[in-house]
Design an enzyme around this catalytic site. Structure first.
Site, PDB file in Angstrom:
ATOM      1  CB  SER A 138     -60.251 -33.311  12.355  1.00 47.82           C
ATOM      2  OG  SER A 138     -60.885 -33.700  11.151  1.00 47.82           O
ATOM      3  CE1 TYR A 151     -59.556 -38.821  13.311  1.00 46.54           C
ATOM      4  CE2 TYR A 151     -61.151 -37.264  12.436  1.00 46.54           C
ATOM      5  CZ  TYR A 151     -59.825 -37.647  12.647  1.00 46.54           C
ATOM      6  OH  TYR A 151     -58.806 -36.846  12.202  1.00 46.54           O
TER       7      TYR A 151
END
Ligand code: NAD
Length: 256
Positions: A138, A151
């Site tokens: 990401s 995350y």
């Protein structure tokens, strides 16, 4: 599948985690279209079944937070040529209020499970002298945002794991690459959009433009199919030298 110039993965076996939804489902479809036999892994069994049926693949129901389930999966699919570590989840909370058990779960699914799957896949890839590990990271593997400590930590760890895989795999014809998207229009992001709209009292289009894409020059969500097309390209004949890198598909976010 018929063979042809676009069937670069004929004869290859691919395993996609989190394949029931979003980017994983798009990867399963694109890899199958390129000729691979695709194993679709998800904790959502019916979702995995439906994607596998659509792509002529095989479904596996597994909770990747459970190391025993990962071990059983590795035993069931011992010869993986293309491994796509994609399964993931998000939890948004301030660091000082972040639930420790959610933090641990996110590391288990998004770091430990990829480690265990890579570890199990490499001996076969080394024996074949060819393998592709694609880790769906990401922008949050490269940049931080507030309230996403678990995350961001997990994605940075995945970037490190991918680099070590690239270094160790190089003499054996195995590449490892992170694909690092900005915001992709999938259920994972739709849930965040709905939550932010409620929180800020604005409508969902405004959340996309003014909140999520605030730092992104291209003010559009990315299509899961566009991410999947890159994954297939990374497994194709022109990508052998692309390893140990992270490829941002982020509308210019990391350029800012
Ligand atoms: P999604 O929620 O649509 O799909 C994620 C899938 O992972 C789901 O099918 C879910 O059931 C599965 N999953 C979650 N926990 C699991 C577990 N414990 N065991 C097995 N399966 C599990 O999400 P998505 O947007 O397609 O995300 C896929 C990957 O892409 C994730 O790693 C995510 O971090 C990454 N990513 C997404 C975006 C985005 O904007 N959507 C951006 C960058 C990176």
């Amino acid at each position: 599948m018929t063979s042809g110039p676009h069937h670069t993965l004929d004869g290859r076996t691919a395993l996609v985690t989190g394949g029931a939804s979003g980017i994983g489902a798009a990867c399963a479809a694109a890899l199958a279209a390129a000729g691979a036999k695709v194993h679709v892994v998800d904790r959502d069994g019916p979702g995995a079944e439906s994607v596998a049926a659509a792509v002529g693949g095989v479904a596996h129901t597994a909770d990747l937070a459970d190391p025993d389930a990962v071990a059983a999966l590795c035993a069931a699919v011992p010869e993986v040529d293309v491994l796509v570590n994609n399964a993931g989840l998000q939890h948004v909370a301030a660091l000082h209020e972040f639930p420790p058990e959610r933090f641990a779960l996110i590391q288990q699914v998004m770091v430990t499970a990829p480690f265990l799957l890579i570890r199990a896949a490499l001996p076969h890839m080394y024996a074949r002298g060819w393998g592709r590990v694609v880790n769906i990271s990401s922008v949050h593997g490269l940049r931080a945002s507030a309230f996403k400590s678990a995350y961001v930590t997990a994605k940075h760890a995945l970037e490190g794991l991918s680099k070590v895989t690239a270094v160790e795999g190089a003499p054996h014809g195995v590449t490892s690459v992170c694909v690092s998207p900005g915001y992709v229009g999938t259920p994972l992001v739709e849930a965040q959009i709905a939550a932010q709209a409620r929180e800020h009292g604005i409508d969902e289009d405004d959340v996309v433009e003014r909140v999520l894409l605030e730092r992104v020059p291209l003010k559009r969500l990315i299509a899961a199919e566009d991410v999947a097309a890159l994954v297939v390209w990374l497994c194709g004949p022109h990508a052998a030298h692309l390893t140990g890198a992270s490829v941002p598909v982020d509308g210019g976010w990391t350029a800012t």
